[in-house]
Structure formats: structure tokens, C-alpha cells
Write a protein that holds these residues in place. Structure first.
Motif, PDB file in Angstrom:
ATOM      1  N   ALA A   1       0.855  -1.198   0.000  1.00  0.00           N
ATOM      2  CA  ALA A   1       0.000   0.000   0.000  1.00  0.00           C
ATOM      3  C   ALA A   1       0.887   1.242   0.000  1.00  0.00           C
ATOM      4  O   ALA A   1       2.082   1.167   0.296  1.00  0.00           O
ATOM      5  CB  ALA A   1      -0.915  -0.016   1.216  1.00  0.00           C
ATOM      6  N   VAL A   2       0.295   2.385  -0.330  1.00  0.00           N
ATOM      7  CA  VAL A   2       1.062   3.611  -0.493  1.00  0.00           C
ATOM      8  C   VAL A   2       0.496   4.707   0.395  1.00  0.00           C
ATOM      9  O   VAL A   2      -0.715   4.942   0.400  1.00  0.00           O
ATOM     10  CB  VAL A   2       1.011   4.074  -1.976  1.00  0.00           C
ATOM     11  N   LYS A   3       1.397   5.395   1.134  1.00  0.00           N
ATOM     12  CA  LYS A   3       0.975   6.552   1.924  1.00  0.00           C
ATOM     13  C   LYS A   3       0.691   7.704   0.967  1.00  0.00           C
ATOM     14  O   LYS A   3       1.467   7.967   0.049  1.00  0.00           O
ATOM     15  CB  LYS A   3       2.068   6.993   2.903  1.00  0.00           C
ATOM     16  N   MET A   4      -0.416   8.411   1.196  1.00  0.00           N
ATOM     17  CA  MET A   4      -0.826   9.508   0.330  1.00  0.00           C
ATOM     18  C   MET A   4      -1.216  10.712   1.188  1.00  0.00           C
ATOM     19  O   MET A   4      -1.584  10.560   2.342  1.00  0.00           O
ATOM     20  CB  MET A   4      -2.041   9.102  -0.515  1.00  0.00           C
ATOM     21  N   VAL A   5      -1.144  11.899   0.591  1.00  0.00           N
ATOM     22  CA  VAL A   5      -1.667  13.108   1.212  1.00  0.00           C
ATOM     23  C   VAL A   5      -2.417  13.886   0.146  1.00  0.00           C
ATOM     24  O   VAL A   5      -2.105  13.812  -1.040  1.00  0.00           O
ATOM     25  CB  VAL A   5      -0.568  14.010   1.825  1.00  0.00           C
ATOM     26  N   THR A   6      -3.425  14.616   0.573  1.00  0.00           N
ATOM     27  CA  THR A   6      -4.122  15.512  -0.341  1.00  0.00           C
ATOM     28  C   THR A   6      -3.855  16.935   0.135  1.00  0.00           C
ATOM     29  O   THR A   6      -3.740  17.195   1.326  1.00  0.00           O
ATOM     30  CB  THR A   6      -5.646  15.258  -0.350  1.00  0.00           C
TER      31      THR A   6
END
Length: 120
Positions: free
Chosen positions: A51-56
């Protein structure tokens, strides 16, 4: 800015089966709504399985031209221009220079951007 962990359906199903939990528990952990030991273990497993850490964040278009000028076009119409050679950063609003900073530190730029975003 909001952070979350992006997973595939297969990864979420594996997590649900591994921990014996429902969708809502997995969602709460991956969206950082929960910070329990279980939520931390779910996030750890998700990342271990790809899985991949994301930010908006708010979109700000940034242009770097060949003349050494960086221009940011902010959503409210403000424009930040930084001359990389002279070190002068100027915030324009409706074509009028509103803020000028000589050689700002990198740590100062977020505050300048916040100031530019509230111009009306």
C-alpha cells in the motif's frame, strides 16, 4: 492536508481476514481516523503488502522557467514570483505587488503562501 493509505481491494480483503475485522475498522485505520494499537498494526501490514501513503492538499500550479524564475498561480488569483538569481520573492494580487521578501528562507515560504492565499 489529509493523509491516508491507498490500498487495492485485495489488500483490504487480506487485512480484514488477517485481523478478523470489518470494512469500517480497516477504513478508520487507513484514513488515520483511529490510532489504536490495532489501527497501527493494520497500517503497518498494509504498507508491508505494498500500500502507499498519500496526502491531499490544495493544488497550486508552479512553473519553473529557464530564466530562473519560479511562479506559483494560487487559486484566489494571487501570483507568487521568486527570482532564483536575485533571491527576491514577490506576491502579486490583481497585478499589484503586495508582499516582497529578499532571500526568504525555505521555512518562511509556507507562511508567505498562506498570506497570499487570504488576499481578497
Amino acid at each position: 492536508m489529509k493523509r491516508f493509505i491507498s490500498t487495492t481491494v485485495e489488500q483490504r480483503e487480506f487485512i480484514k481476514k488477517t485481523f478478523g475485522v470489518k470494512d469500517r475498522i480497516v477504513f478508520g485505520a487507513l484514513s488515520y481516523e483511529k490510532d489504536s494499537d490495532l489501527a497501527k498494526r493494520i497500517r503497518k501490514l498494509a504498507l508491508e503488502r505494498g500500500a502507499v501513503k498519500m496526502v491531499t492538499s490544495k493544488e497550486i500550479e508552479t512553473i519553473h522557467d529557464a530564466d530562473g524564475v519560479m511562479t506559483q498561480l494560487l487559486p484566489n488569483g494571487a501570483v507568487i514570483q521568486a527570482d532564483k538569481l536575485s533571491g527576491i520573492l514577490t506576491v502579486y494580487f490583481k497585478g499589484v505587488p503586495m508582499i516582497t521578501v529578499d532571500n526568504p528562507r525555505l521555512s518562511e515560504i509556507p507562511a508567505i503562501q498562506r498570506s497570499a492565499l487570504v488576499l481578497k
